[in-house]
Design an enzyme around this catalytic site. Sequence first.
Site, PDB file in Angstrom:
ATOM      1  N   ARG A  51       0.861  -1.185   0.000  1.00 50.86           N
ATOM      2  CA  ARG A  51       0.000   0.000   0.000  1.00 50.86           C
ATOM      3  C   ARG A  51       0.895   1.233   0.000  1.00 50.86           C
ATOM      4  O   ARG A  51       2.105   1.138   0.206  1.00 50.86           O
ATOM      5  CB  ARG A  51      -1.001   0.020   1.169  1.00 50.86           C
ATOM      6  CG  ARG A  51      -0.649  -0.710   2.427  1.00 50.86           C
ATOM      7  CD  ARG A  51       0.429  -0.079   3.273  1.00 50.86           C
ATOM      8  NE  ARG A  51       0.217   1.337   3.480  1.00 50.86           N
ATOM      9  CZ  ARG A  51       1.177   2.205   3.687  1.00 50.86           C
ATOM     10  NH1 ARG A  51       2.437   1.806   3.686  1.00 50.86           N
ATOM     11  NH2 ARG A  51       0.920   3.476   3.863  1.00 50.86           N
ATOM     12  N   GLY A  52       0.277   2.378  -0.270  1.00 55.11           N
ATOM     13  CA  GLY A  52       1.029   3.598  -0.510  1.00 55.11           C
ATOM     14  C   GLY A  52       1.143   3.809  -2.004  1.00 55.11           C
ATOM     15  O   GLY A  52       1.549   2.912  -2.747  1.00 55.11           O
ATOM     16  N   ALA A  53       0.774   5.000  -2.476  1.00 56.32           N
ATOM     17  CA  ALA A  53       0.660   5.231  -3.918  1.00 56.32           C
ATOM     18  C   ALA A  53       1.925   4.899  -4.700  1.00 56.32           C
ATOM     19  O   ALA A  53       1.862   4.191  -5.721  1.00 56.32           O
ATOM     20  CB  ALA A  53       0.228   6.686  -4.178  1.00 56.32           C
ATOM     21  N   ARG A  94      -7.024  -0.521  -7.114  1.00 53.53           N
ATOM     22  CA  ARG A  94      -7.223   0.594  -6.179  1.00 53.53           C
ATOM     23  C   ARG A  94      -7.554   1.840  -7.007  1.00 53.53           C
ATOM     24  O   ARG A  94      -6.763   2.234  -7.853  1.00 53.53           O
ATOM     25  CB  ARG A  94      -5.966   0.880  -5.335  1.00 53.53           C
ATOM     26  CG  ARG A  94      -5.487  -0.195  -4.389  1.00 53.53           C
ATOM     27  CD  ARG A  94      -6.371  -0.454  -3.185  1.00 53.53           C
ATOM     28  NE  ARG A  94      -6.610   0.664  -2.316  1.00 53.53           N
ATOM     29  CZ  ARG A  94      -5.846   0.999  -1.257  1.00 53.53           C
ATOM     30  NH1 ARG A  94      -4.755   0.327  -0.993  1.00 53.53           N
ATOM     31  NH2 ARG A  94      -6.195   2.010  -0.487  1.00 53.53           N
ATOM     32  N   GLN A 199      -2.061   2.179  10.023  1.00 54.91           N
ATOM     33  CA  GLN A 199      -0.774   2.255   9.329  1.00 54.91           C
ATOM     34  C   GLN A 199       0.255   3.045  10.134  1.00 54.91           C
ATOM     35  O   GLN A 199       1.455   2.803  10.026  1.00 54.91           O
ATOM     36  CB  GLN A 199      -0.948   2.909   7.949  1.00 54.91           C
ATOM     37  CG  GLN A 199      -1.777   2.106   6.975  1.00 54.91           C
ATOM     38  CD  GLN A 199      -3.220   2.583   6.924  1.00 54.91           C
ATOM     39  OE1 GLN A 199      -3.782   2.981   7.943  1.00 54.91           O
ATOM     40  NE2 GLN A 199      -3.823   2.548   5.754  1.00 54.91           N
ATOM     41  N   ASP A 240      -1.938  10.407  -2.233  1.00 51.91           N
ATOM     42  CA  ASP A 240      -2.313   9.371  -3.182  1.00 51.91           C
ATOM     43  C   ASP A 240      -2.704   9.955  -4.532  1.00 51.91           C
ATOM     44  O   ASP A 240      -2.615   9.267  -5.549  1.00 51.91           O
ATOM     45  CB  ASP A 240      -3.455   8.530  -2.616  1.00 51.91           C
ATOM     46  CG  ASP A 240      -2.955   7.558  -1.579  1.00 51.91           C
ATOM     47  OD1 ASP A 240      -2.768   6.382  -1.917  1.00 51.91           O
ATOM     48  OD2 ASP A 240      -2.713   7.965  -0.430  1.00 51.91           O
ATOM     49  N   ASN A 250      -5.357  12.234   0.440  1.00 55.86           N
ATOM     50  CA  ASN A 250      -4.463  11.434   1.275  1.00 55.86           C
ATOM     51  C   ASN A 250      -5.330  10.637   2.243  1.00 55.86           C
ATOM     52  O   ASN A 250      -6.556  10.738   2.244  1.00 55.86           O
ATOM     53  CB  ASN A 250      -3.458  12.331   2.004  1.00 55.86           C
ATOM     54  CG  ASN A 250      -2.347  11.529   2.664  1.00 55.86           C
ATOM     55  OD1 ASN A 250      -1.704  10.705   2.018  1.00 55.86           O
ATOM     56  ND2 ASN A 250      -2.126  11.738   3.949  1.00 55.86           N
ATOM     57  N   LYS A 251      -4.688   9.842   3.068  1.00 55.40           N
ATOM     58  CA  LYS A 251      -5.409   8.961   3.980  1.00 55.40           C
ATOM     59  C   LYS A 251      -6.462   9.735   4.775  1.00 55.40           C
ATOM     60  O   LYS A 251      -6.244  10.861   5.194  1.00 55.40           O
ATOM     61  CB  LYS A 251      -4.407   8.289   4.924  1.00 55.40           C
ATOM     62  CG  LYS A 251      -5.021   7.280   5.882  1.00 55.40           C
ATOM     63  CD  LYS A 251      -5.821   6.195   5.172  1.00 55.40           C
ATOM     64  CE  LYS A 251      -5.036   5.465   4.134  1.00 55.40           C
ATOM     65  NZ  LYS A 251      -5.873   4.507   3.357  1.00 55.40           N
TER      66      LYS A 251
END
Length: 349
Positions: A51-53, A94, A199, A240, A250-251
């Site tokens: 995970r993470g762009a 995603r 996370q 992201d 973002n998150k």
Amino acid sequence: MATKTKTIEPIIWRENSLFLLDQRVLPHQQRWLEFNDSSAVAEAIKTMVVRGAPAIGVTAAYGVVLAARQAWDMAAVNWKEALTASLDELADSRPTAVNLFWAIQQMQRVMDELASDQSPEHHLLEAAQLIHRQDVEANKKLGQFGAALLDDNSTILTHCNAGALATAGFGTALGVIRQGFSDNKVTHVYVNETRPWLQGSRLTAWELMQEGIPMTLQSDSAAGLLMASGKLDWIIVGADRIAANGDTANKIGTYTLAVLAKYHGVKVMVAAPVSTIDWNLSDGSAIPIEHRDSIEVTHFNQEAIAPHNVKAVNPAFDVTPADLIDAIVTEAGVILSPTAQLMLKLKQN
């Protein structure tokens, strides 16, 4: 000054296979998973193995390599046509992380230059490995740009995980923090736990502790109290997707932090590679927001923590307007108080 810290590598290509560090079981277990099938790679992206762009983009590039190998083995001269379904499957894994689509487009350009009767794997592997290397190089460069904005003895708050685990290595937000610590500018980092996937507590806290960077974990809801204390200098997060005017997805929870920061006079920095900018979107209102299964909110480790059949919503991201952001930091440079006109400087570079 180059950073003195060594960082984690969550993505490895070895002996014609893709290996991913399974981020679902960190920090208590370091488990590597091997992939030789593009459908399995798409599922790994969807289920948060990776995970993470930026990391999703690099992983997808290697997924294209595996898909091309499968297509060539099945169809040979018609491998391009056979590859279409696998590319669509990777792209659907995603919806918010624009790096995913950027990486697939980069690989598509290589494919377009190959003849239909030409084996694609070697050429695509070289392209994927280039994307991998360039991500690490970009992160180190943006880390230096971001650290240059920090004053001595800075105290930082970060949200989610935008470290080595979210990239090909080194990190974006944590790349700035790593460089700042190496330059003796960062004295302490506060880490939001980041519900519901945690996370922050599982990944960011682990990364910082691995490298001896002083940190304190806190619940997400403690951020306002921390800002009111006057102890905080910067909030540094990843992204992201960034719209052409600087609005940033973002998150989930980042927007809340930015609003609180504006009230308390705390600066907000977004650190991300240029590949995270979606120049086709004029502003953040058009950024697709992924909504994940509500069980991630109602359950923890598969055990219910909410009443049976309760309704729950689980957006994975929110959008922070550009006017709440003090700096967008990329490998191509820094944009202070971003606007659509200022952001164009990054496109020109």
